[in-house]
Scaffold this motif. Structure first.
Motif, mmCIF file in Angstrom:
data_model
loop_
_atom_site.group_PDB
_atom_site.id
_atom_site.type_symbol
_atom_site.label_atom_id
_atom_site.label_comp_id
_atom_site.label_asym_id
_atom_site.label_seq_id
_atom_site.Cartn_x
_atom_site.Cartn_y
_atom_site.Cartn_z
ATOM 1 N N SER A 38 0.741 -1.260 0.054
ATOM 2 C CA SER A 38 0.013 -0.064 -0.016
ATOM 3 C C SER A 38 0.842 1.201 0.089
ATOM 4 C CB SER A 38 -0.928 0.108 1.409
ATOM 5 O OG SER A 38 -0.071 0.068 2.558
ATOM 6 N N VAL A 39 0.414 2.406 -0.411
ATOM 7 C CA VAL A 39 0.976 3.794 -0.550
ATOM 8 C C VAL A 39 -0.015 4.764 0.140
ATOM 9 C CG1 VAL A 39 2.466 3.041 -2.586
ATOM 10 C CG2 VAL A 39 0.375 4.348 -2.896
ATOM 11 N N ASN A 40 0.817 5.743 0.765
ATOM 12 C CA ASN A 40 0.088 6.859 1.159
ATOM 13 C C ASN A 40 0.151 8.074 -0.066
ATOM 14 O OD1 ASN A 40 -0.708 6.111 3.601
ATOM 15 N ND2 ASN A 40 1.316 6.691 4.384
ATOM 16 N N VAL A 41 -0.828 8.752 -0.331
ATOM 17 C CA VAL A 41 -0.784 9.827 -1.126
ATOM 18 C C VAL A 41 -0.787 11.191 -0.491
ATOM 19 C CG1 VAL A 41 -2.279 11.136 -2.933
ATOM 20 C CG2 VAL A 41 -2.303 8.578 -2.886
ATOM 21 N N VAL A 42 0.066 11.778 -0.870
ATOM 22 C CA VAL A 42 0.553 13.020 0.117
ATOM 23 C C VAL A 42 0.379 14.504 -0.514
ATOM 24 C CG1 VAL A 42 2.233 13.936 1.859
ATOM 25 C CG2 VAL A 42 2.136 11.692 1.611
ATOM 26 N N ILE A 43 -0.197 15.429 -0.071
ATOM 27 C CA ILE A 43 -0.297 16.724 -0.745
ATOM 28 C C ILE A 43 0.182 17.678 0.033
ATOM 29 C CG2 ILE A 43 -1.771 18.508 -1.856
ATOM 30 C CD1 ILE A 43 -3.600 16.321 -2.701
ATOM 31 N N TYR A 44 1.201 18.539 -0.516
ATOM 32 C CA TYR A 44 1.779 19.633 0.382
ATOM 33 C C TYR A 44 0.899 20.293 1.126
ATOM 34 C CZ TYR A 44 6.151 18.829 -2.199
ATOM 35 O OH TYR A 44 7.224 18.265 -3.034
ATOM 36 N N GLY A 45 0.873 20.530 2.479
ATOM 37 C CA GLY A 45 -0.094 21.545 3.246
ATOM 38 C C GLY A 45 -1.193 20.656 3.921
ATOM 39 N N LYS A 46 -1.500 19.495 3.261
ATOM 40 C CA LYS A 46 -2.410 18.755 3.723
ATOM 41 C C LYS A 46 -2.230 17.232 4.263
ATOM 42 C CE LYS A 46 -5.769 20.506 0.228
ATOM 43 N NZ LYS A 46 -6.855 20.111 -1.028
ATOM 44 N N GLY A 47 -0.962 16.858 3.821
ATOM 45 C CA GLY A 47 -0.377 15.540 4.552
ATOM 46 C C GLY A 47 -1.162 14.607 3.773
ATOM 47 N N VAL A 48 -1.319 13.447 4.118
ATOM 48 C CA VAL A 48 -1.934 12.103 3.682
ATOM 49 C C VAL A 48 -3.359 12.386 3.561
ATOM 50 C CG1 VAL A 48 -2.259 9.546 4.032
ATOM 51 C CG2 VAL A 48 -0.187 10.523 5.114
ATOM 52 N N VAL A 49 -3.726 12.387 2.259
ATOM 53 C CA VAL A 49 -5.083 12.402 1.953
ATOM 54 C C VAL A 49 -5.848 11.143 1.701
ATOM 55 C CG1 VAL A 49 -4.878 14.866 0.822
ATOM 56 C CG2 VAL A 49 -4.400 12.763 -0.612
ATOM 57 N N CYS A 50 -4.990 10.100 1.394
ATOM 58 C CA CYS A 50 -5.675 8.897 1.127
ATOM 59 C C CYS A 50 -4.734 7.789 0.985
ATOM 60 C CB CYS A 50 -6.582 8.826 -0.144
ATOM 61 S SG CYS A 50 -5.784 8.772 -1.568
ATOM 62 N N THR A 51 -4.989 6.635 1.276
ATOM 63 C CA THR A 51 -4.120 5.595 1.060
ATOM 64 C C THR A 51 -4.680 4.533 0.110
ATOM 65 O OG1 THR A 51 -3.653 5.493 3.255
ATOM 66 C CG2 THR A 51 -3.276 3.289 2.363
ATOM 67 N N LEU A 52 -3.734 4.082 -0.946
ATOM 68 C CA LEU A 52 -3.997 3.355 -2.112
ATOM 69 C C LEU A 52 -3.783 1.841 -1.484
ATOM 70 C CD1 LEU A 52 -3.444 5.557 -4.783
ATOM 71 C CD2 LEU A 52 -5.394 5.183 -3.833
ATOM 72 N N HIS A 53 -4.503 0.700 -1.988
ATOM 73 C CA HIS A 53 -4.093 -0.736 -1.810
ATOM 74 C C HIS A 53 -3.980 -1.346 -2.929
ATOM 75 C CE1 HIS A 53 -4.807 0.177 2.809
ATOM 76 N NE2 HIS A 53 -5.704 0.748 2.223
ATOM 77 N N GLU A 54 -3.788 -2.893 -2.728
ATOM 78 C CA GLU A 54 -3.463 -3.645 -3.848
ATOM 79 C C GLU A 54 -4.736 -3.585 -4.751
ATOM 80 O OE1 GLU A 54 -4.041 -8.562 -4.306
ATOM 81 O OE2 GLU A 54 -2.643 -8.005 -2.638
ATOM 82 N N GLY A 55 -4.481 -3.508 -6.119
ATOM 83 C CA GLY A 55 -5.534 -3.502 -7.045
ATOM 84 C C GLY A 55 -5.679 -2.024 -7.661
ATOM 85 N N ASP A 56 -5.292 -0.994 -6.596
ATOM 86 C CA ASP A 56 -5.448 0.406 -7.127
ATOM 87 C C ASP A 56 -4.309 0.793 -8.107
ATOM 88 O OD1 ASP A 56 -7.836 0.549 -5.442
ATOM 89 O OD2 ASP A 56 -6.560 1.303 -3.608
ATOM 90 N N ASP A 57 -4.733 1.952 -8.578
ATOM 91 C CA ASP A 57 -3.448 2.461 -9.433
ATOM 92 C C ASP A 57 -3.361 4.219 -9.215
ATOM 93 O OD1 ASP A 57 -5.989 3.309 -10.677
ATOM 94 O OD2 ASP A 57 -5.276 3.698 -12.513
ATOM 95 N N PHE A 58 -2.311 4.550 -9.922
ATOM 96 C CA PHE A 58 -2.010 6.035 -9.584
ATOM 97 C C PHE A 58 -1.055 6.376 -10.596
ATOM 98 C CE2 PHE A 58 0.778 3.742 -6.628
ATOM 99 C CZ PHE A 58 2.083 4.001 -6.990
ATOM 100 N N GLY A 59 -0.935 7.748 -10.875
ATOM 101 C CA GLY A 59 0.275 8.412 -11.779
ATOM 102 C C GLY A 59 -0.519 8.413 -13.258
ATOM 103 N N LYS A 60 -1.603 8.115 -13.476
ATOM 104 C CA LYS A 60 -2.161 8.186 -14.750
ATOM 105 C C LYS A 60 -2.504 9.373 -15.135
ATOM 106 C CE LYS A 60 -5.982 5.664 -15.599
ATOM 107 N NZ LYS A 60 -6.668 4.676 -15.858
ATOM 108 N N LEU A 61 -2.903 10.228 -14.198
ATOM 109 C CA LEU A 61 -3.552 11.631 -14.739
ATOM 110 C C LEU A 61 -2.469 12.639 -15.151
ATOM 111 C CD1 LEU A 61 -6.308 12.733 -14.462
ATOM 112 C CD2 LEU A 61 -5.717 14.034 -12.458
ATOM 113 N N ALA A 62 -1.445 12.363 -14.543
ATOM 114 C CA ALA A 62 -0.152 13.395 -15.042
ATOM 115 C C ALA A 62 0.192 12.892 -16.697
ATOM 116 C CB ALA A 62 0.956 13.160 -14.080
#
Length: 984
Positions: free
Chosen positions: A375-399
């Motif tokens: 699993s990974v944490n999604v971190v945004i400056y000034g907000k900290g950890v905004v959510c956690t992603l787990h097995e089967g989730d994806d990230f990085g596609k929007l950029a």
């Protein structure tokens, strides 16, 4: 002894306990919500991720215990993990493992948890005794391990014992290795290294090195759990990754080739050849080792393939990756073509330490990631950890899609995370290819058909034009345009095979997006279509070929629908009108006469069946689970067949109604009201043997087949709901059937069980699977035959538990346990995997698996059989062990139906039925492929030779069709405790 204590709880509390008492498979969404609301207030679970809590709601059981009850003793091998919901428990430890000199070292209060030793099967470190009346949540070992595998990052805190003796006591060396468990990796111990080393050398003489091919050959000979060379390669790859086995040239991938490998121990100067004792010991433990390796080998094999450069991946490699992608939720919406493209470019990436930053907010996007493990944490400056992603989730596609900077930082939440990575260049190429290969047909500015061009698997001519190498797959469209395109593409020179598989998918799935009331006029319109341009001969050729295509499609439609055509007047009338139209045209087009003969046969058969159905309603059932009809050979039940059914009132009086099987609840209440003289505010309620109530909606259909095994239908006013009580007959038997059952041979029982299960399975119409997936209320159809087949699974499961829990003598219970394992083995031989799973799941039920005295006396041979069978049921990696096994079988097969239902549900819920108002035909194709598995399983008749029956036993045929069971889990648990009370 389990205490009830229901009087001391509020009705709200009682409600969540009732929900937890249900079998996990029977818990509804509402049940889970009720349990979840209660668990959210438990301190032990306050840090848990919502999805983990939801999983616990699905597999946990409730226990309430009086003061002084021993949960388990120091030195026991555990089977469960516990969380304390209320009350307190004493933790007692003895230096000598004797209860007499045990001392209390601490007390566990509300919000604590214990029993973590089940993760590595080490003996219990302490004795746990209730200090006062206590409520516990219990999770069985298999489910807990599965939860730990997926969510150990947020469960790890609970596994640190809340007492200090384990760090310094005599059993300190038995504590789980937290680092290894947290990594969720398999660490091969030195004894295992020696064991395999000794075993291999026993076969391969005294050589220091072994060839890869020889190692695979040896493994295939050693165990029935190794099904293929590919699987064996994966098992050796585990040992290579862990450093137990080394390639002489330090290659990282094990290969089934003439390449040399040796064990780590042999590389040491003092390595010696195993002694006779070591050989004997290694052979005794070898099967358990191979079983463990077979469970973790497929993952190692997948990692091995993913580590290869894409250019070096073989066709088999790509197929294995593609199969894995089918079960990743982040990719469920992608087309088959895109998934196959991804299989060729995905890169495996792993990181060892929590806290590693995968990329930072503001950086250029270079890759898209899918989480394979961790699993990974999604971190945004000034907000900290905004959510956690787990097995089967994806990230990085929007950029990548927007060609924009990263919108957040990604930080590893735990150690040893595995990812699938798609780099920007490959990602953009696939998107470009998809768009370039997408053909859109528009009408009035709107898309009406979307096609995807892909390479054809068969090339008609090597010297032909390039277009002959491609085919166009329907991705989405309006129903009319999809049908028009598929008819145009139909090949008249072939059978209804792969070339027309899309048409077959359309015929199977059309009820979801264009019912027969709309389809029949469209088919008639297509049949009469005329060419608008061309010479007279070209127009005649077009008309003839068009008619032949439609006739062929209509005949296939009639074959797939079968008896279901008689349930709709519109279908029967259409067939007759269509036949008349073809008869008239055959005078002008003699080429239609061949098809006319077959069409006439179909129309006549349908008309005869319809007349026969109107003369007499074929099925008159008193009840779906008991009654004389069980002794008849099963025939498919149709929607318009009628049922005689008892509906009970609050005072246990009943009225017998006669309604169609597909009757709605509104119609059932109307039939009851006619006899009672009043329909005012009446509810139809399903009451299970455990007292659970299901209030049916007025629009619900065919509720008779949805009742639990011993469930009954009640009718009452809303203010009488709380006063409903179960009937005495719902409790089930009070004595077992051992006296007659022990005279029957195991093979005879398995044969007749398979014969009856085949009857039930053969009655299930393909379309019922689709109705069940989309909701029969949505398609206004009944799934009664499928319901009965699914209920048979529960019936067999509870039969096993009932017989075990009603057998008072220990010696007889051991014999009974052996018999059930033998019956399961014979069911597997008969390829009745549905009954096989039901029997093994029955033996795995808490009421049976807790009978430690019984299991202790089971011969080791049968224990090994049982462990092997459990391995086949292992749900990890989407039931890969089962899928590997069933892929090798030839029909007839009775498959594990709940898994097929799960596959279809996964596809249905992960993909929209309509995209921009167009039918998502890719989704229809995926669901149709699962339905075709059932078609394949039934493509051959079940006709094995019947075993010779024993001389002095009752009629096995009758016994198997009238299984009498207890389906109340709480009652079964109480019976189990009566047979073997907890040791104190």
């Amino acid at each position: 002894m389990v205490a009830a204590h229901t009087s001391s709880h509020s009705s709200e509390s009682a409600e969540w306990m009732i929900c937890l008492d249900k079998r996990p498979a029977e818990r509804s969404g509402a049940d889970v919500d009720i349990i979840l609301a209660r668990l959210k207030n438990v301190k032990a679970f306050e840090r848990f991720h919502p999805s983990l809590l939801q999983q616990i709601c699905l597999c946990g059981f409730y226990e309430c215990l009086e003061k002084g009850i021993t949960i388990f003793r120091q030195g026991d091998i555990g089977t469960c993990w516990y969380a304390v919901l209320s009350g307190s428990l004493d933790v007692k430890v003895s230096e000598t493992s004797s209860y007499q000199d045990a001392v209390t070292i601490c007390t566990l209060g509300t919000g604590t948890a214990f029993g973590e030793s089940i993760l590595d099967n080490t003996p219990r470190h302490a004795t746990i005794i209730t200090r006062e009346f206590s409520e516990l949540l219990r999770i069985e070992q298999r489910e807990f391990r599965s939860l730990w595998e997926k969510y150990h990052h947020c469960m790890a805190g609970l596994l640190a014992p809340p007492y200090g003796v384990m760090e310094s006591g005599c059993n300190a060396d038995r504590l789980p290795d937290k680092e290894n468990i947290s990594n969720n990796s398999f660490v091969v111990s030195k004894p295992l290294n020696k064991q395999l080393n000794a075993s291999v050398k026993t076969l391969l003489t005294e050589r220091r090195c072994c060839v890869g091919t020889e190692l695979v050959d040896w493994q295939l000979q050693q165990s029935s759990c190794v099904h293929s060379r590919v699987q064996a390669v994966g098992m050796w790859q585990v040992l290579l990754e862990e450093g137990v086995l080394n390639h002489v040239d330090q290659e990282l991938s094990f290969q089934d080739k003439y390449l040399f490998y040796r064990f780590l121990e042999d590389e040491q100067e003092d390595a010696s050849f195993p002694t006779e004792d070591q050989r004997r010991e290694s052979q005794e433990e070898l099967q358990d080792t191979l079983l463990l390796l077979s469970q973790i080998g497929p993952d190692a094999h997948l990692r091995m393939i993913l580590r290869k450069p894409p250019s070096e991946r073989t066709a088999d490699d790509l197929e294995i990756i593609y199969e894995e992608l089918l079960h990743i939720k982040a990719l469920s919406h992608l087309s088959t073509t895109v998934k196959r493209e991804l299989a060729g470019v995905l890169i495996f990436e792993s990181h060892a330490k929590a806290g590693t930053v995968l990329f930072n907010q503001g950086e250029e996007g270079t890759s898209w990631y899918i989480i394979l493990k961790g699993s990974v944490n999604v971190v945004i400056y000034g907000k900290g950890v905004v959510c956690t992603l787990h097995e089967g989730d994806d990230f990085g596609k929007l950029a990548l899609v927007n060609d924009a900077p990263r919108a957040a930082s990604i930080v590893l939440r735990e150690d040893n995370c595995h990812f699938l990575r798609v780099d920007k260049e490959d990602f953009n190429r696939i998107l470009r290819d998809v768009e370039a290969n997408t053909v859109r047909l528009k009408e009035h500015g709107q898309d009406v058909l979307v096609l995807e061009k892909s390479l054809s698997s068969s090339r008609t001519s090597v010297q032909g034009s390039s277009s002959s190498h491609y085919k166009y797959n329907v991705m989405s469209g309006t129903p009319e345009k999809i049908l028009e395109h598929l008819l145009e593409m139909m090949r008249l020179d072939s059978q209804f095979t792969e070339s027309d598989s899309a048409l077959d998918d359309f015929v199977l799935m059309h009820c979801v997006f264009i019912p027969n009331t709309q389809l029949c006029p469209v088919l008639m319109s297509h049949y009469h279509a005329q060419a608008s341009q061309g010479s007279e001969q070209e127009k005649l050729d077009y008309t003839l070929n068009n008619k032949r295509r439609v006739i062929r499609l209509v005949m296939h439609w009639a074959a797939v629908n079968g008896d279901h055509l008689q349930e709709e007047d519109v279908s029967g009338l259409f067939l007759e009108e269509f036949f008349m139209a073809v008869s008239n045209d055959a005078k002008a087009f003699p080429a239609l006469r061949d098809q006319l003969t077959e069409l006439e046969r179909i129309v006549k058969r349908n008309a005869e069946d319809a007349r026969s159905s109107q003369k007499k309603h074929k099925v008159l059932l008193r009840h779906f689970s008991v009654g004389e009809e069980k002794l008849q050979k099963r025939q498919p039940i149709r929607s318009n067949d009628e049922i005689l059914f008892k509906v009970y009132c609050c005072d246990h009086t009943y009225t017998t109604i006669r309604v169609p099987v597909a009757a709605s609840v509104r119609e059932v209440i109307g039939a009851v009201a006619d006899k009672l003289g009043s329909a005012e505010d009446l509810l139809l309620v399903g009451l299970s043997s455990a007292g659970e109530k299901t209030i049916f909606k007025p629009s619900d259909m065919s509720v008779f087949s949805t009742l639990s095994i011993n469930g009954r239908l009640f009718v009452c006013r809303r203010d009488q709901l709380d006063s409903l009580t179960t009937l005495p007959e719902q409790e089930g038997p009070s004595t077992g059937s051992l006296a007659s059952f022990e005279l029957m041979s195991s093979k005879d029982v398995a044969y007749h069980m398979t014969s009856y299960d085949w009857e039930l399975f053969h009655c299930v119409h393909e379309l019922e699977l689709i109705y069940h997936t989309f909701g029969r209320q949505y398609v206004k159809k009944t799934t009664v035959n499928l319901d009965l087949f699914l209920r048979r699974f529960n019936e067999i499961q509870f039969w096993v538990i009932t017989e075990m829990c009603l057998c008072p003598q220990l010696s007889k219970r051991v014999q009974l346990l052996k018999k059930f394992i033998k019956i399961a083995a014979h069911c597997k031989e008969y390829r009745n995997l549905n009954a096989f799973f039901a029997i093994i799941m029955g033996l795995s039920n808490p009421a049976v698996c807790r009978l430690s005295q019984t299991w202790e006396k089971l011969p080791s041979k049968f224990k090994k059989f049982y462990v092997e069978f459990e391995n086949l049921m292992d749900p990890s990696r989407n039931h890969r062990a089962y899928r590997l096994t069933v892929a090798k079988l030839e029909p007839p097969i009775i498959p594990f139906m709940p898994l097929l239902i799960k596959d279809m549900t996964f596809t249905h819920e992960g993909n929209k039925t309509f995209i921009d108002s167009l039918v998502n035909f890719e989704k229809m194709r995926m669901i149709a492929n699962t339905v075709k598995i059932v078609r394949y399983c039934r493509s051959q008749r079940f006709s094995p030779e019947s075993p010779l029956p024993s001389k002095n036993h009752p009629d096995v045929w009758t016994y198997i069709r009238q299984l009498n069971v207890i389906d109340n889990q709480r009652m079964l648990t109480q019976l189990s405790h009566g047979l073997e009370p907890r040791r104190s």
